[in-house]
Scaffold this motif. Sequence first.
Motif, PDB file in Angstrom:
ATOM      1  N   PHE A  52      95.898  76.502  63.669  1.00 10.54           N
ATOM      2  CA  PHE A  52      95.009  76.237  64.776  1.00 10.54           C
ATOM      3  C   PHE A  52      93.793  75.246  64.097  1.00 10.54           C
ATOM      4  O   PHE A  52      93.061  74.520  64.535  1.00 10.54           O
ATOM      5  N   GLY A  53      93.910  75.310  62.763  1.00  5.91           N
ATOM      6  CA  GLY A  53      92.864  74.347  62.131  1.00  5.91           C
ATOM      7  C   GLY A  53      91.559  74.981  62.265  1.00  5.91           C
ATOM      8  O   GLY A  53      90.525  74.166  61.837  1.00  5.91           O
ATOM      9  N   SER A  54      91.289  76.114  62.483  1.00  3.39           N
ATOM     10  CA  SER A  54      90.013  76.771  62.604  1.00  3.39           C
ATOM     11  C   SER A  54      89.426  77.106  61.147  1.00  3.39           C
ATOM     12  O   SER A  54      90.058  77.382  60.384  1.00  3.39           O
ATOM     13  N   SER A  55      88.083  77.181  61.244  1.00  2.00           N
ATOM     14  CA  SER A  55      87.432  77.602  60.009  1.00  2.00           C
ATOM     15  C   SER A  55      86.929  79.181  60.440  1.00  2.00           C
ATOM     16  O   SER A  55      86.901  79.434  61.511  1.00  2.00           O
ATOM     17  N   ILE A  56      86.730  79.783  59.328  1.00  4.39           N
ATOM     18  CA  ILE A  56      86.364  81.228  59.508  1.00  4.39           C
ATOM     19  C   ILE A  56      85.391  81.446  58.711  1.00  4.39           C
ATOM     20  O   ILE A  56      85.545  81.443  57.392  1.00  4.39           O
ATOM     21  N   LEU A  57      84.523  82.184  59.143  1.00  4.37           N
ATOM     22  CA  LEU A  57      83.562  82.952  58.459  1.00  4.37           C
ATOM     23  C   LEU A  57      83.784  84.276  58.200  1.00  4.37           C
ATOM     24  O   LEU A  57      83.721  85.183  59.267  1.00  4.37           O
ATOM     25  N   LEU A  58      84.363  84.828  57.083  1.00  6.82           N
ATOM     26  CA  LEU A  58      84.717  86.213  56.948  1.00  6.82           C
ATOM     27  C   LEU A  58      83.628  87.094  56.308  1.00  6.82           C
ATOM     28  O   LEU A  58      83.286  86.886  55.006  1.00  6.82           O
ATOM     29  N   ILE A  59      82.986  88.040  57.167  1.00  8.63           N
ATOM     30  CA  ILE A  59      81.933  88.945  56.653  1.00  8.63           C
ATOM     31  C   ILE A  59      82.886  90.372  56.282  1.00  8.63           C
ATOM     32  O   ILE A  59      83.242  90.915  56.867  1.00  8.63           O
ATOM     33  N   THR A  60      82.224  90.734  55.086  1.00  4.45           N
ATOM     34  CA  THR A  60      82.884  92.015  54.484  1.00  4.45           C
ATOM     35  C   THR A  60      82.265  92.265  53.258  1.00  4.45           C
ATOM     36  O   THR A  60      81.269  91.732  52.644  1.00  4.45           O
ATOM     37  N   HIS A  61      82.395  93.437  52.910  1.00  5.70           N
ATOM     38  CA  HIS A  61      81.940  94.119  51.749  1.00  5.70           C
ATOM     39  C   HIS A  61      82.961  94.493  50.621  1.00  5.70           C
ATOM     40  O   HIS A  61      82.624  94.823  49.612  1.00  5.70           O
ATOM     41  N   ASP A  62      84.172  94.026  51.084  1.00  4.73           N
ATOM     42  CA  ASP A  62      85.296  94.056  50.099  1.00  4.73           C
ATOM     43  C   ASP A  62      85.826  93.087  49.392  1.00  4.73           C
ATOM     44  O   ASP A  62      86.235  92.046  49.880  1.00  4.73           O
ATOM     45  N   MET A  63      85.384  92.995  48.046  1.00  6.04           N
ATOM     46  CA  MET A  63      85.628  91.860  47.179  1.00  6.04           C
ATOM     47  C   MET A  63      87.043  91.555  47.154  1.00  6.04           C
ATOM     48  O   MET A  63      87.479  90.218  46.870  1.00  6.04           O
ATOM     49  N   GLY A  64      88.009  92.483  46.954  1.00  3.50           N
ATOM     50  CA  GLY A  64      89.473  92.239  47.125  1.00  3.50           C
ATOM     51  C   GLY A  64      89.913  91.212  48.323  1.00  3.50           C
ATOM     52  O   GLY A  64      90.824  90.302  47.852  1.00  3.50           O
ATOM     53  N   VAL A  65      89.382  91.644  49.428  1.00  3.79           N
ATOM     54  CA  VAL A  65      89.588  90.907  50.538  1.00  3.79           C
ATOM     55  C   VAL A  65      89.307  89.433  50.305  1.00  3.79           C
ATOM     56  O   VAL A  65      90.109  88.416  50.722  1.00  3.79           O
ATOM     57  N   VAL A  66      88.142  89.193  49.879  1.00  7.83           N
ATOM     58  CA  VAL A  66      87.605  87.967  49.602  1.00  7.83           C
ATOM     59  C   VAL A  66      88.332  87.162  48.685  1.00  7.83           C
ATOM     60  O   VAL A  66      88.905  85.956  48.789  1.00  7.83           O
ATOM     61  N   ALA A  67      88.850  87.858  47.572  1.00  5.34           N
ATOM     62  CA  ALA A  67      89.559  87.178  46.649  1.00  5.34           C
ATOM     63  C   ALA A  67      90.831  86.610  46.744  1.00  5.34           C
ATOM     64  O   ALA A  67      91.166  85.639  46.400  1.00  5.34           O
ATOM     65  N   GLU A  68      91.552  87.245  47.917  1.00  9.33           N
ATOM     66  CA  GLU A  68      92.753  86.819  48.371  1.00  9.33           C
ATOM     67  C   GLU A  68      92.756  86.053  49.672  1.00  9.33           C
ATOM     68  O   GLU A  68      93.949  85.347  50.147  1.00  9.33           O
ATOM     69  N   THR A  69      91.386  85.720  50.290  1.00 14.29           N
ATOM     70  CA  THR A  69      91.507  85.004  51.651  1.00 14.29           C
ATOM     71  C   THR A  69      90.746  83.851  51.493  1.00 14.29           C
ATOM     72  O   THR A  69      90.854  82.995  52.253  1.00 14.29           O
ATOM     73  N   CYS A  70      89.584  83.841  50.669  1.00 16.23           N
ATOM     74  CA  CYS A  70      88.403  82.993  50.818  1.00 16.23           C
ATOM     75  C   CYS A  70      88.357  81.662  49.959  1.00 16.23           C
ATOM     76  O   CYS A  70      88.728  81.982  48.525  1.00 16.23           O
ATOM     77  N   ASP A  71      88.148  80.681  50.238  1.00 12.21           N
ATOM     78  CA  ASP A  71      88.035  79.489  49.541  1.00 12.21           C
ATOM     79  C   ASP A  71      86.607  79.271  48.722  1.00 12.21           C
ATOM     80  O   ASP A  71      86.607  79.065  47.715  1.00 12.21           O
ATOM     81  N   ARG A  72      85.685  79.655  49.640  1.00 13.96           N
ATOM     82  CA  ARG A  72      84.386  79.922  48.998  1.00 13.96           C
ATOM     83  C   ARG A  72      83.556  81.050  49.449  1.00 13.96           C
ATOM     84  O   ARG A  72      84.015  81.789  50.445  1.00 13.96           O
ATOM     85  N   THR A  73      82.558  81.420  48.608  1.00 16.70           N
ATOM     86  CA  THR A  73      82.041  82.835  48.930  1.00 16.70           C
ATOM     87  C   THR A  73      80.530  82.768  48.720  1.00 16.70           C
ATOM     88  O   THR A  73      79.985  82.055  47.743  1.00 16.70           O
ATOM     89  N   THR A  74      79.655  83.141  49.572  1.00  8.16           N
ATOM     90  CA  THR A  74      78.448  83.327  49.553  1.00  8.16           C
ATOM     91  C   THR A  74      77.817  84.776  49.511  1.00  8.16           C
ATOM     92  O   THR A  74      78.368  86.002  50.297  1.00  8.16           O
ATOM     93  N   VAL A  75      77.223  85.216  48.319  1.00  5.02           N
ATOM     94  CA  VAL A  75      76.952  86.713  48.248  1.00  5.02           C
ATOM     95  C   VAL A  75      75.418  86.790  48.711  1.00  5.02           C
ATOM     96  O   VAL A  75      74.442  86.173  48.211  1.00  5.02           O
ATOM     97  N   LEU A  76      75.358  87.901  49.405  1.00  5.84           N
ATOM     98  CA  LEU A  76      73.975  88.004  49.958  1.00  5.84           C
ATOM     99  C   LEU A  76      73.224  89.515  49.525  1.00  5.84           C
ATOM    100  O   LEU A  76      74.185  90.377  49.379  1.00  5.84           O
ATOM    101  N   TYR A  77      72.077  89.453  49.060  1.00  4.57           N
ATOM    102  CA  TYR A  77      71.508  90.686  48.414  1.00  4.57           C
ATOM    103  C   TYR A  77      70.133  90.948  49.170  1.00  4.57           C
ATOM    104  O   TYR A  77      69.183  90.042  49.084  1.00  4.57           O
ATOM    105  N   SER A  78      69.819  92.036  50.168  1.00  8.55           N
ATOM    106  CA  SER A  78      68.518  92.268  50.564  1.00  8.55           C
ATOM    107  C   SER A  78      68.150  91.025  51.402  1.00  8.55           C
ATOM    108  O   SER A  78      66.918  90.619  51.348  1.00  8.55           O
ATOM    109  N   GLY A  79      68.980  90.407  52.165  1.00  3.01           N
ATOM    110  CA  GLY A  79      68.647  89.326  52.999  1.00  3.01           C
ATOM    111  C   GLY A  79      68.429  88.044  52.423  1.00  3.01           C
ATOM    112  O   GLY A  79      67.833  87.052  53.109  1.00  3.01           O
TER     113      GLY A  79
END
Length: 336
Positions: A208-235
């Motif tokens: 579909f050519g969709s962009s996806i913002l994947l919210i997770t606490h699982d770094m393994g999921v991020v490693a195999e799925t995401c092109d870029r990553t933003t890490v949040l801590y305490s807002g």
Amino acid sequence: MDADAPLLAVDNLTITLPAGRGRTVDIVENVSFRLDGAEIMGLVGESGSGKSMSALAIMGLIDAPGARIAGSIRFRGRELIGLDRRALRALRGAEIAMIFQDPMTALTPVHTVGWQIDEQLRAHQPLSRAGARARTVELLGEMGVPDPRRAADRYPHQLSGGLRQRAMIAMALSCNPSLLIADEPTTALDVTVQAQILDLLRRLRQDFGSSILLITHDMGVVAETCDRTTVLYSGNVAEHGPTDALFRQPAHPYTAALLDSIPPLRGTRPRRLPSIPGAPPAPSARPPGCPFQPRCAYGHVACETRPSLLPIGAQQVACVLPAEGRALPPRAVLSA
């Protein structure tokens, strides 16, 4: 829209909520990130880091009395903060869609799954009841739901967690949105169903050519799925960058600590995985300097001043260590 502009641009997003007795608290502080077309970006961090609140702000779903949203959220160059309700309703579902954390509570229990997908289709597309139902069955089939015609006539409680999640994804994708926000889409699912859902998200981007913002606490999921990553801590944004670079050599101690909590795929596995001592501070009790300082093994006097995001190679990091010429040890990338 400028051809070079990102699909979604969040700049200095601050979400303030009332805390009683006339006080307020910033749940999210000056968060910024970009999402380009046909890109999957991970938004990660512990519970309470501000991931879901940021997503709700993008969707225009924060309507608590006294809530204030400052900064800028631009979708295709259009400012979403302050947009009137009618314009937001036209965008939600059609251009921007969201998969919520728990499909059992996000789906209405008193209507069938098919009725709920039909309703969204007819709200945004000129379809008859029969046309909407045919498209609903087609969508459920595309999501891998067995016997989709029968599943459409079932209530959410009559479907397994994996099938409810697929129904939520079918609803989110019913109008082919340009942006899909997936908030913990694999939570409470067994590993087999998790793998199927992640494969489905990757195919959504491809088909579909969709962009996806994947919210997770699982770094393994991020490693195999995401092109870029933003890490949040305490807002706050702790680190941002290409996923491979961020996993290979994290520049922020919090990112490194999250990665260390995952069993390594290569080499000797430790008998006990390390954990981060303590707990994230409450938004009303953040330290004046780096919010991670009380839990950080590298914390020292310089951390008593709030760090700014600084470019470190392809990454951006809110930490004084790189400026001091100190780098965290490199590590193996988790993705294959």
